[in-house]
Enzyme design. Sequence first.
Site, PDB file in Angstrom:
ATOM      1  N   ARG A  37     -60.606  58.389  57.428  1.00  0.00           N
ATOM      2  CA  ARG A  37     -60.670  57.728  56.344  1.00  0.00           C
ATOM      3  C   ARG A  37     -62.440  59.098  56.025  1.00  0.00           C
ATOM      4  O   ARG A  37     -62.359  59.175  55.173  1.00  0.00           O
ATOM      5  CB  ARG A  37     -60.395  56.356  55.809  1.00  0.00           C
ATOM      6  CG  ARG A  37     -59.159  56.096  55.626  1.00  0.00           C
ATOM      7  CD  ARG A  37     -59.545  55.117  54.744  1.00  0.00           C
ATOM      8  NE  ARG A  37     -57.995  54.724  54.244  1.00  0.00           N
ATOM      9  CZ  ARG A  37     -57.428  53.238  54.364  1.00  0.00           C
ATOM     10  NH1 ARG A  37     -57.855  52.459  54.398  1.00  0.00           N
ATOM     11  NH2 ARG A  37     -56.629  53.205  53.798  1.00  0.00           N
ATOM     12  N   GLY A 377     -51.415  50.920  49.868  1.00  0.00           N
ATOM     13  CA  GLY A 377     -51.125  51.284  48.142  1.00  0.00           C
ATOM     14  C   GLY A 377     -51.215  51.469  47.176  1.00  0.00           C
ATOM     15  O   GLY A 377     -49.944  51.543  46.290  1.00  0.00           O
TER      16      GLY A 377
END
Length: 397
Positions: A37, A377
């Site tokens: 990330r 998500g």
Amino acid sequence: MLNKKTVDDLQVKGKRVLVRCDFNVPLQDGVITDENRITAALPTIKKLIADGGKVILCSHMGKPKGEAKPELSLAPVAKRLSELLEKEVVFAKDDNVVGENAKAAVAAMKDGDVVLLENTRYRKEETKNEENYSKELASLADVFVNDAFGTSHRAHCSTVGVTEFVEESAVGYLMEKEIEFLGNAVNNPERPFVAILGGSKVSDKINVINNLLEKVDTLIIGGGMAYTFAVAKGGKVGNSLLEEDKVPYALDMMKKAEEKGVKFLTPVDTVITQEFKNDTPFKTVPTGEIPDGWEGLDIGEETRKQFAEAIKGAKTVVWNGPMGVFEFENFAKGTKAVAEAMAEIDATTIIGGGDSAAAVNQLGFGDKMTHISTGGGASLEFLEGKELPGVVAVDDK
Ligand code: AMP
């Protein structure tokens, strides 16, 4: 085409640019164990530095629930980011995020400097999108860039609220890339388009299945959620994961697939055990014939072949959720077979974040995929056809 402003539309020279990143990386004893990330955020940060912006970075880390929990500090990220950028990243260590350190650090910035704020979720207002905190964050900056795809399905101060109190807002390169790949795959796929869903629960993926049935040529269901479909077909699943109340829904979805002419593949055989652990005897039985006292932890060999065959013919594949309990080596074969089949084909292959992304990287197939999403998500909500609030809030082109 994305109709939102991007970093390429901004003039940032001499301006203070607040960039919302997703630096929510796994930490073990203060050490970052997977920095994907952070590296994914570098293109936007480098571009803003090169253009002479004053780059103020922010992110959440874990769920401190409005408290300054030291183990969820972004300090390790500041250190690693300095190394990756080969320049100093000043860490503004304020328990209230927009505190004296942040204000002083920002006031001292020269063009091209970088400051990182403390965990945005140290403040309880963050997840409630409260105006006072959005204004505080905005007071540090002239322009706002949202590059946190992994949090774009949440309307928080640092993703949505802040956009109202800055001169201008845009999406970053990572956000642009995520939306482009996921958006094209789902809305404009090269066919055949195959989607594969797994993971533990049907209830988490109800809207995803429903929406994908409008788009795909083949839908493959594996993992724990497949047993609810097995029961809907009249089978017995022993102690396997089952959501009884979702059986009627499973029936509806199978009917919908038939009406739409979508090929709907569920497991034909299952690897079963009597204990939920790796080192335990296991055997393969037809799905729907699982005896009492036994539970399915992976798809069987015949299913692996059928799924791989379906993937082989595809031109676009989207995958979200493991095929079995891949954390146990003995039950990772189904997940591995899907990753392998996707790695081998000449097609657009997209991994929808979360566990499947971890599995693909862990199995060494990461660089064989077209795109691995940084947001589990968020990518699921995208696959549901929902608009992501963090994207909607950004200025239109
Ligand atoms: P989710 O959190 O819904 O994305 O699902 C991921 C989890 O599902 C992983 O931790 C897997 O171990 C678990 N899982 C996949 N297949 C099964 C299964 N057959 N039985 C129990 N858990 C499963």
